[in-house]
Design a protein around this motif. Structure first.
Motif, mmCIF file in Angstrom:
data_model
loop_
_atom_site.group_PDB
_atom_site.id
_atom_site.type_symbol
_atom_site.label_atom_id
_atom_site.label_comp_id
_atom_site.label_asym_id
_atom_site.label_seq_id
_atom_site.Cartn_x
_atom_site.Cartn_y
_atom_site.Cartn_z
ATOM 1 N N GLU A 137 0.845 -1.214 0.000
ATOM 2 C CA GLU A 137 0.000 0.000 0.000
ATOM 3 C C GLU A 137 0.870 1.249 0.000
ATOM 4 O O GLU A 137 0.588 2.220 -0.698
ATOM 5 N N GLN A 138 1.949 1.187 0.815
ATOM 6 C CA GLN A 138 2.822 2.357 0.943
ATOM 7 C C GLN A 138 3.683 2.549 -0.308
ATOM 8 O O GLN A 138 3.726 3.634 -0.875
ATOM 9 N N GLU A 139 4.352 1.444 -0.721
ATOM 10 C CA GLU A 139 5.349 1.574 -1.792
ATOM 11 C C GLU A 139 4.726 1.670 -3.181
ATOM 12 O O GLU A 139 5.159 2.460 -4.010
ATOM 13 N N ASP A 140 3.669 0.853 -3.422
ATOM 14 C CA ASP A 140 3.067 0.865 -4.770
ATOM 15 C C ASP A 140 1.840 1.765 -4.822
ATOM 16 O O ASP A 140 1.152 1.814 -5.853
ATOM 17 N N GLY A 141 1.536 2.410 -3.692
ATOM 18 C CA GLY A 141 0.383 3.318 -3.657
ATOM 19 C C GLY A 141 -0.937 2.612 -3.946
ATOM 20 O O GLY A 141 -1.810 3.171 -4.607
ATOM 21 N N SER A 143 -4.634 1.398 -3.712
ATOM 22 C CA SER A 143 -5.858 1.930 -3.098
ATOM 23 C C SER A 143 -6.422 0.830 -2.186
ATOM 24 O O SER A 143 -6.036 -0.346 -2.336
ATOM 25 N N SER A 147 -5.732 -3.079 -2.659
ATOM 26 C CA SER A 147 -5.080 -3.830 -1.594
ATOM 27 C C SER A 147 -5.955 -5.019 -1.165
ATOM 28 O O SER A 147 -5.447 -6.113 -0.903
#
Ligand SMILES: Cc1cc2nc3c(=O)[nH]c(=O)nc-3n(C[C@H](O)[C@H](O)[C@H](O)COP(=O)(O)O)c2cc1C
Length: 435
Positions: A137-141, A143, A147
């Motif tokens: 979620e953090q690195e590939d953004g 949603s 996720s």
């Protein structure tokens, strides 16, 4: 500090907020997840006062490490009116964390979540799955919906056909592990249901392989007819045999279709497994809800809980009773489906036996034509190979289907301590509560 500050603060510590494995707690919210009430254990572990908790969104105890995808799945199910379960890492008021396995249920005007301390071996895998999901979620953004898709895919890799299958298995494993840690008598009912699942899975695989074998035989009668037409007039019987084979094989394929579940979208073994997962969830959830209800009732008597708490005890009581009735109702339909499955497998065997005698006839006829039938030999050899394949798959299906029927019957008797024909009729469909 105001309530707004609590929810926006991301201060966390590596320390765990301790609570005992025998402690169970619950909270109740409105339909938007705003806290209405809970028991004293819930308040104590969260580290807030009732003034801070009541009226606050439940995310007041959200831990920043939690993947958004998990809450997406949770709300997606709750909004459909379906019960669900999830591992949740929470953040107490002082920044410490605590893990729970939570069972969320729709109730009048909102939802109730009952929680226990997770101790099963499955929990360890979930910690890494969550960490990986959080990182993506953090690195590939990703949603929340992306996720959630990623989490579902990971669960499939772990062998769970769906999120609900995973949460059923998880709640049962947690209830079993908790009984073990507390040195309580193991709940054999849950174990007996869990044992049925791999048998249904094997049955589903054999079912798929039978479908594939039948698909392979489809072209054979046409090949036979082509060869037979070249042998005219001597090939006449072979033509007739190939036609009979095609007719019987079509009949067997249609019969294979009766291995389709209620909604026709999946195989009957997979549809039965889905129901077994449902019954497992309802049964395990009911036992925890019942225990939380007892804790709540004791709290009321001892004065730990405030006056007016009886309403909460009643809600938990109704929930637990309702889920137990639900699991019984589901198991009843599972039982009749398992019997139908075993019957269907036997009917199919009769059809395949018929098909096999046509194959033998074909061999005999080819032998009679001797040298003329050389062109037929590869086609007949192919047929022989497929029949060996089909016979062995069918044999396994018969054994597995009988095993499932017997296991479900035993499980039913164990679960309700009552002969099957004495059980009251099923009242509702599982899909209304858990699917
Ligand atoms: C009955 C109920 C209990 C809940 N319990 C928790 C909980 O213990 N911890 C938590 O982080 N979220 C819990 N939630 C989910 C929250 O409402 C919220 O979706 C979550 O904290 C994520 O917040 P966010 O989507 O605003 O990031 C609960 C929801 C319901 C309906």
């Amino acid at each position: 500090m105001s309530r707004q500050d609590f929810t926006s603060s991301k201060v966390t510590s590596k320390e765990e907020a301790p609570f005992d494995i025998n402690e169970l707690f619950f909270s109740r919210t409105d339909d938007r997840g705003v806290i209405i009430s809970g028991n004293e254990v819930f308040r104590r572990i969260s580290g807030y006062t009732w003034d801070e908790l009541v009226g606050a969104p439940h995310k007041i105890i959200r831990h920043p490490d939690m993947p958004k995808g998990v809450f997406y799945i949770l709300w997606e199910r709750l909004k459909k009116g379906l019960a669900t379960g999830a591992y949740v890492k929470n953040r107490a008021n002082d920044g410490r964390h605590y893990w729970v396995y939570a069972i969320f249920s729709p109730v009048d005007g909102g939802y109730v979540s009952v929680r226990l301390k997770p101790t099963s071996s499955l929990f360890e895998s979930v910690i890494s799955l969550y960490a990986e999901s959080f990182n993506r979620e953090q690195e590939d953004g990703l949603s929340p919906v992306e996720s959630a898709g990623n989490i579902r895919a990971k669960l499939r890799d772990l062998g769970f056909p769906s999120y609900s299958a995973f949460s059923s298995y998880a709640v049962a494993q947690e209830v079993i592990a908790r009984a073990d840690v507390l040195a309580r008598v193991e709940d054999e009912r849950l174990q007996s249901l869990i044992r049925i699942l791999p048998v249904l899975e094997a049955l589903d695989e054999q079912h798929a392989s039978l479908f594939a074998s039948f698909a392979k035989t489809r072209g054979i009668p046409s090949n036979m007819r082509i060869v037979a037409s070249r042998l005219e007039p001597a090939g006449g019987p072979i033509s007739a045999i190939s036609q009979n084979y095609r007719l019987m094989s079509d009949e067997a394929s249609t019969h294979l279709g009766s291995f389709q579940g209620d909604d026709g979208s999946q195989s009957l073994p997979a549809a039965v497994a889905k129901k077994v997962y449902g019954a497992l969830f309802m049964m395990a959830a009911s036992s925890i809800q019942c225990e939380v209800k007892n804790v709540a009732a004791e709290g009321l008597v001892s004065g730990v809980e405030a006056d007016g708490f009886q309403g909460e005890v009643d809600i938990l009581d109704q929930l637990s009773e309702g889920y137990m009735a639900e699991s019984r109702s589901v198991l009843q339909s599972v039982c009749s489906e398992a019997m139908a499955l075993a019957r269907s497998a036997k009917d199919l065997r009769q059809l395949v036996t018929g098909l096999d005698s046509i194959r033998v006839l074909c061999r005999v006829e080819a032998g009679r034509l001797s040298a003329q039938s050389v062109a037929l030999t590869p086609v007949i050899n192919q047929l022989d190979r497929f029949h060996v394949e089909i016979d062995s798959t069918l044999e396994q299906i018969l054994t597995l289907a009988d095993k499932v029927a017997a296991m479900i019957e035993t499980s039913m008797a164990r679960s309700f301590n009552c002969p099957l024909d004495k059980l009251p009729a099923a009242e509702r469909n599982l899909s209304q509560v858990y699917a």
